[in-house]
Motif scaffolding. Structure first.
Motif, mmCIF file in Angstrom:
data_model
loop_
_atom_site.group_PDB
_atom_site.id
_atom_site.type_symbol
_atom_site.label_atom_id
_atom_site.label_comp_id
_atom_site.label_asym_id
_atom_site.label_seq_id
_atom_site.Cartn_x
_atom_site.Cartn_y
_atom_site.Cartn_z
ATOM 1 N N GLU A 156 0.856 -1.107 -0.053
ATOM 2 C CA GLU A 156 0.182 -0.062 -0.049
ATOM 3 C C GLU A 156 0.877 1.234 -0.150
ATOM 4 O OE1 GLU A 156 -2.753 -0.026 3.296
ATOM 5 O OE2 GLU A 156 -3.545 -2.125 2.747
ATOM 6 N N PHE A 157 0.356 2.310 -0.734
ATOM 7 C CA PHE A 157 0.937 3.364 -0.834
ATOM 8 C C PHE A 157 0.203 4.629 -0.777
ATOM 9 C CE2 PHE A 157 3.062 0.278 -3.567
ATOM 10 C CZ PHE A 157 4.414 0.283 -3.432
ATOM 11 N N ASP A 158 0.760 5.863 -0.027
ATOM 12 C CA ASP A 158 -0.114 6.953 -0.028
ATOM 13 C C ASP A 158 -0.295 7.397 -1.470
ATOM 14 O OD1 ASP A 158 2.280 8.595 -0.291
ATOM 15 O OD2 ASP A 158 2.262 9.013 1.851
ATOM 16 N N LEU A 159 -0.745 8.816 -1.525
ATOM 17 C CA LEU A 159 -0.865 9.333 -2.922
ATOM 18 C C LEU A 159 0.276 9.878 -3.288
ATOM 19 C CD1 LEU A 159 -4.407 11.029 -2.624
ATOM 20 C CD2 LEU A 159 -3.886 8.512 -3.518
ATOM 21 N N PHE A 232 -0.720 -4.605 -11.020
ATOM 22 C CA PHE A 232 -2.060 -3.973 -11.047
ATOM 23 C C PHE A 232 -2.020 -3.154 -9.743
ATOM 24 C CE2 PHE A 232 -6.457 -3.957 -9.648
ATOM 25 C CZ PHE A 232 -7.079 -2.952 -10.417
ATOM 26 N N TYR A 233 -2.019 -1.788 -9.946
ATOM 27 C CA TYR A 233 -2.165 -0.612 -9.215
ATOM 28 C C TYR A 233 -3.583 -0.029 -9.162
ATOM 29 C CZ TYR A 233 2.977 -0.427 -8.986
ATOM 30 O OH TYR A 233 4.269 -0.802 -8.933
ATOM 31 N N SER A 234 -4.180 -0.117 -7.981
ATOM 32 C CA SER A 234 -5.579 0.221 -7.976
ATOM 33 C C SER A 234 -6.070 1.131 -6.947
ATOM 34 C CB SER A 234 -6.495 -0.992 -7.432
ATOM 35 O OG SER A 234 -7.707 -0.711 -7.268
ATOM 36 N N PRO A 235 -6.173 2.552 -7.115
ATOM 37 C CA PRO A 235 -6.387 3.375 -6.256
ATOM 38 C C PRO A 235 -7.815 3.166 -5.171
ATOM 39 C CG PRO A 235 -6.532 4.387 -8.294
ATOM 40 C CD PRO A 235 -6.550 2.810 -8.520
ATOM 41 N N VAL A 236 -7.614 3.213 -3.976
ATOM 42 C CA VAL A 236 -8.798 2.890 -2.993
ATOM 43 C C VAL A 236 -9.351 4.119 -2.868
ATOM 44 C CG1 VAL A 236 -9.275 2.216 -0.952
ATOM 45 C CG2 VAL A 236 -7.412 0.974 -2.301
ATOM 46 N N THR A 237 -10.619 4.215 -2.807
ATOM 47 C CA THR A 237 -11.184 5.740 -2.570
ATOM 48 C C THR A 237 -12.136 5.666 -1.380
ATOM 49 O OG1 THR A 237 -13.346 4.594 -3.909
ATOM 50 C CG2 THR A 237 -11.621 6.032 -5.313
ATOM 51 N N PRO A 243 -9.602 9.265 -4.396
ATOM 52 C CA PRO A 243 -8.878 8.394 -4.009
ATOM 53 C C PRO A 243 -7.845 8.807 -2.583
ATOM 54 C CG PRO A 243 -8.108 8.859 -6.152
ATOM 55 C CD PRO A 243 -9.447 9.953 -5.693
ATOM 56 N N ILE A 244 -7.590 7.721 -1.846
ATOM 57 C CA ILE A 244 -7.143 8.193 -0.630
ATOM 58 C C ILE A 244 -5.702 7.243 -0.317
ATOM 59 C CG2 ILE A 244 -9.026 8.705 0.603
ATOM 60 C CD1 ILE A 244 -9.274 5.781 1.815
ATOM 61 N N LYS A 245 -5.542 6.145 -0.967
ATOM 62 C CA LYS A 245 -4.333 5.355 -1.179
ATOM 63 C C LYS A 245 -4.355 4.372 -2.341
ATOM 64 C CE LYS A 245 -5.885 1.616 1.981
ATOM 65 N NZ LYS A 245 -5.531 1.026 2.994
ATOM 66 N N ILE A 246 -3.068 3.994 -2.544
ATOM 67 C CA ILE A 246 -2.827 3.037 -3.886
ATOM 68 C C ILE A 246 -2.529 1.795 -3.023
ATOM 69 C CG2 ILE A 246 -1.638 2.694 -5.734
ATOM 70 C CD1 ILE A 246 -3.349 5.155 -5.870
ATOM 71 N N VAL A 247 -3.253 0.697 -3.673
ATOM 72 C CA VAL A 247 -2.653 -0.723 -3.495
ATOM 73 C C VAL A 247 -2.266 -1.202 -4.658
ATOM 74 C CG1 VAL A 247 -3.620 -2.850 -2.453
ATOM 75 C CG2 VAL A 247 -4.551 -0.865 -1.562
#
Length: 702
Positions: A156-159, A232-237, A243-247
């Protein structure tokens, strides 16, 4: 959705009343209710309960609690446990049961002990909603999540790309501890150069805008280890869709990529290696030369020696002892070439019996070309035992030096052409030797290339013309005919000999068009002469091999109204030697049409009486190498005398070429020679200069 008893619209007593009256209309839709007595037997149940468990009312009433719920385990696993649980403040629980068909049932609800309204004692009330289907989905999702965690790399990554979390697979693949990564940026997994590109910035910009990214990436872990991942990089909303983070979900393809690379390397190795000797093959050799030539062209290359080795006599051994013996010999020759070369040299097998060495050199290695060539000439002919036979082959070697101060072209194809030219020179020198390509040989090649480029234009412009040299009868030195000789005067090269441009025309296939044009000139000239004067024309071996040549020549003679008996077709022994069906057919048809046949250059190496008998030649021409030197050479005089005797025995007239002195003409006359030509009788002249040589006049008057 979940309920506890406090959610029901009736109190505990009301619940019992509802059970008595089954006032389902006042209860939530789908609520399954059941009432068990103190002995654990079912006293009554709602339609929803009966339908869910698959029983009709008459079948279910009086049946024990364990038939429906106890055997399923979990909350209320047996009646006693359920009774005890119902005695307290029963929160919402998952109740497990079993349908009539044995399949599992899950209820979200609880247990309650209620006082009977019409009699003493209490009863156990079970109430709940069917969540069996929902549970299947949850279980499936839980299983899928477990698979993802077990098989995939997850992080997980932040924006801004800072690492928030990573699973064990991710950490193991990249070689980090979790504490090493938290708070660091995703850019540590790519090269610094790529991290600064617009492509990488757009990658993260797209994720911040909520757009997923899918691709195969090359990434780097601790200590520079290389990874290949399908990611596969998926933004989490959040609830508002922002978007609040990237998985990142990734599959490690590194091992597959390594296997793929290994297969590519193996395929490349096999594609570039000779299967028999294990040396590089011609494809690899050509590419290596191209790479070196490119380096030379860009000023980055050093000088190289290129040697091409041709085995002398290999084909004879291969034919005599078979391919197995031939392969064994070639393998040994390959090892010997490799042993002569240095470790840094490139060694290849170019063809059946041809090898090559490409050796880097410097000004300090000025003698390297000679050293390598002489070592090869000393090593390769050493005998070896094959199939209980003692065999050996020789070698001819072409050598050229490129780069440095060599001053030669920087095109790989030219390099090989230069070395091949040097090899051809070595073979012409008698084989078993080497020749170094030099500027003189370079000049000859450049001349040939210029001839190749400009021959077509010369043919179209009529620059190649015929001159005619007289043929005289020695008894009275009167002209009886002319030999047509092609001439080309080039603007920059000067006079180009027929040996040069005819060879090029045969190589390029222009010989047929050129031959037809020159034959037309010869026939036109013959038509302008008195009928008793003949004209001799030369046809090459390639022309004779063409189907329909005889018909073409015959048609041209008709068009110019020339009697075929006045035209003498000259062919070399080389052309006649092949005895190809097309050659024999053309010559026989020409003979049948009335043309005369002459065997040119007789005695130069391929003489055979069968040629004279098979094709019924009318005339033999003694080559100038004998007739021009017979006064000084006893051997040449013997050969001339022998050919004259052969002609008399077979009834074939003989012409001697290359006669340049009156003494030579007189001596030939005394020996019984019929005809002669040479500078003593006249040089080749253009048609406009010929007509003053009246055929009825002696040549010395001309």
């Amino acid at each position: 959705m979940s309920y506890v008893f406090s959610d029901f619209p009736v109190d505990g007593g009301g619940l019992a009343a509802a059970l008595d009256a089954f006032a389902g209309a006042s209860l939530p839709e789908g609520l399954a209710l059941a009432r068990f007595d103190e002995g654990g037997l079912l006293e009554d149940a709602s339609d929803a309960f009966l339908s869910l468990f698959g029983y009709r009312r008459a079948e279910a009433l009086g049946k024990p609690y364990a038939l429906f719920l106890a055997s399923a385990g979990g909350e209320g696993a047996d009646f006693g446990a359920a009774w005890s649980a119902a005695g307290g403040n029963s929160p919402s629980a998952t109740i497990r049961g079993r349908r009539r068909d044995g399949s599992a049932v899950l209820l979200q609800g609880g247990f309650r002990l209620c006082e009977r309204l019409s009699a003493a004692g209490r009863q156990l009330v079970v109430a709940g909603f069917d969540i069996t289907g929902q549970s299947d989905v949850v279980a499936m999702l839980r299983d899928q999540l477990a698979v993802v965690q077990r098989t995939m790399l997850v992080a997980e990554f932040d924006l801004d790309g800072r690492i928030l979390a990573a699973n064990e697979n991710f950490l193991a693949a990249y070689g980090y501890e979790l504490g090493d990564l938290i708070g660091r940026y995703h850019a540590i997994f790519v090269t610094p150069a790529y991290a600064g590109t617009e492509e990488y910035r757009q990658f993260w910009a797209s994720l911040r805008y909520g757009r997923s990214q899918v691709a195969r990436h090359r990434r780097f872990g601790r200590d520079g280890r290389e990874l290949w991942v399908d990611a596969f990089y998926s933004p989490v909303t959040d609830s508002s869709g922002l978007p609040i983070k990237i998985v990142e979900f990734a599959i490690d393809r590194t091992l597959e990529r390594r296997v793929e690379r290994r297969r590519e390397e193996e395929a490349r190795y096999l594609a570039e290696r000779d299967a028999l000797t294990g040396l590089h093959n011609r494809v690899a050799f050509t590419r290596h030369l191209q790479e070196l030539a490119l380096a030379q062209d860009t000023g980055r290359g050093q000088a190289h020696v290129v040697l091409v080795v041709d085995l002398d006599g290999f084909r004879t051994i291969n034919d005599a002892y078979g391919h197995q013996a031939g392969d064994a010999l070639l393998w040994v020759m390959g090892q010997r070439v490799r042993s002569v070369a240095r470790d840094q040299d490139f060694v290849a097998r170019l063809g059946a019996d041809q090898f090559a060495i490409v050796a880097p050199t410097t000004s300090a290695d000025a003698d390297l070309p000679r050293q390598l060539a002489e070592r090869l000439l000393g090593e390769l002919p050493q005998p070896l035992d094959v199939q209980e036979e003692r065999l050996s082959v020789g070698a001819s070697i072409g050598v050229a030096v490129f780069g440095g101060d060599a001053g030669l072209a920087s095109v790989a194809e030219d390099w090989l052409a230069y070395v091949d030219s040097a090899l051809a020179e070595a073979k012409r020198a008698g084989r078993g030797t080497y020749r170094l390509f030099d500027q003189a040989l370079h000049a000859r090649i450049q001349r040939r290339q210029l001839i190749e480029r400009e021959l077509d234009g010369a043919l179209r412009q009529g620059a190649i013309v015929l001159h005619y040299q007289p043929i005289v009868r020695l008894s009275d030195e009167r002209i009886v005919g002319y030999e047509a000789l092609a001439r080309w005067t080039h603007p920059s090269l000067g006079t180009v000999s027929p040996d040069e441009f005819v060879t090029v025309a045969e190589k390029t296939g222009q010989i047929h068009a050129m031959g037809a044009a020159l034959l037309g000139q010869a026939l036109q000239f013959a038509a302008s002469l008195p009928p008793e004067i003949g004209v001799a024309v030369n046809l090459s071996a390639m022309q004779l091999r063409r189907e329909g040549l005889a018909a073409t020549v015959t048609q041209l003679a008709r068009l110019h109204y020339v009697d075929p008996g006045r035209i003498e077709i000259e062919i070399t022994e080389t052309a006649a030697l092949g005895k190809a069906p097309a050659v024999l057919n053309n010559l026989r048809q020409l003979k049948d049409a009335g043309f005369r046949l002459s065997l040119d250059d007789f005695g130069t190496g391929y003489s055979s009486l069968s040629h004279l008998l098979l094709l019924s030649f009318d005339r033999i021409k003694i080559d100038r190498s004998f007739a021009g030197r017979f006064l000084e050479s006893t051997e040449c005089a013997c050969i001339v005398d022998a050919v004259l005797g052969l002609g008399r025995a077979l009834g074939i007239s003989v012409i001697a070429e290359g006669i340049e002195t009156a003494e030579g003409a007189s001596r030939l006359r005394a020996m019984g020679c019929d005809y002669a030509q040479g500078y003593h009788f006249g040089r080749p002249l253009a048609p406009t200069d010929i007509h003053r040589l009246v055929p009825s006049s002696p040549t010395d008057a001309a």
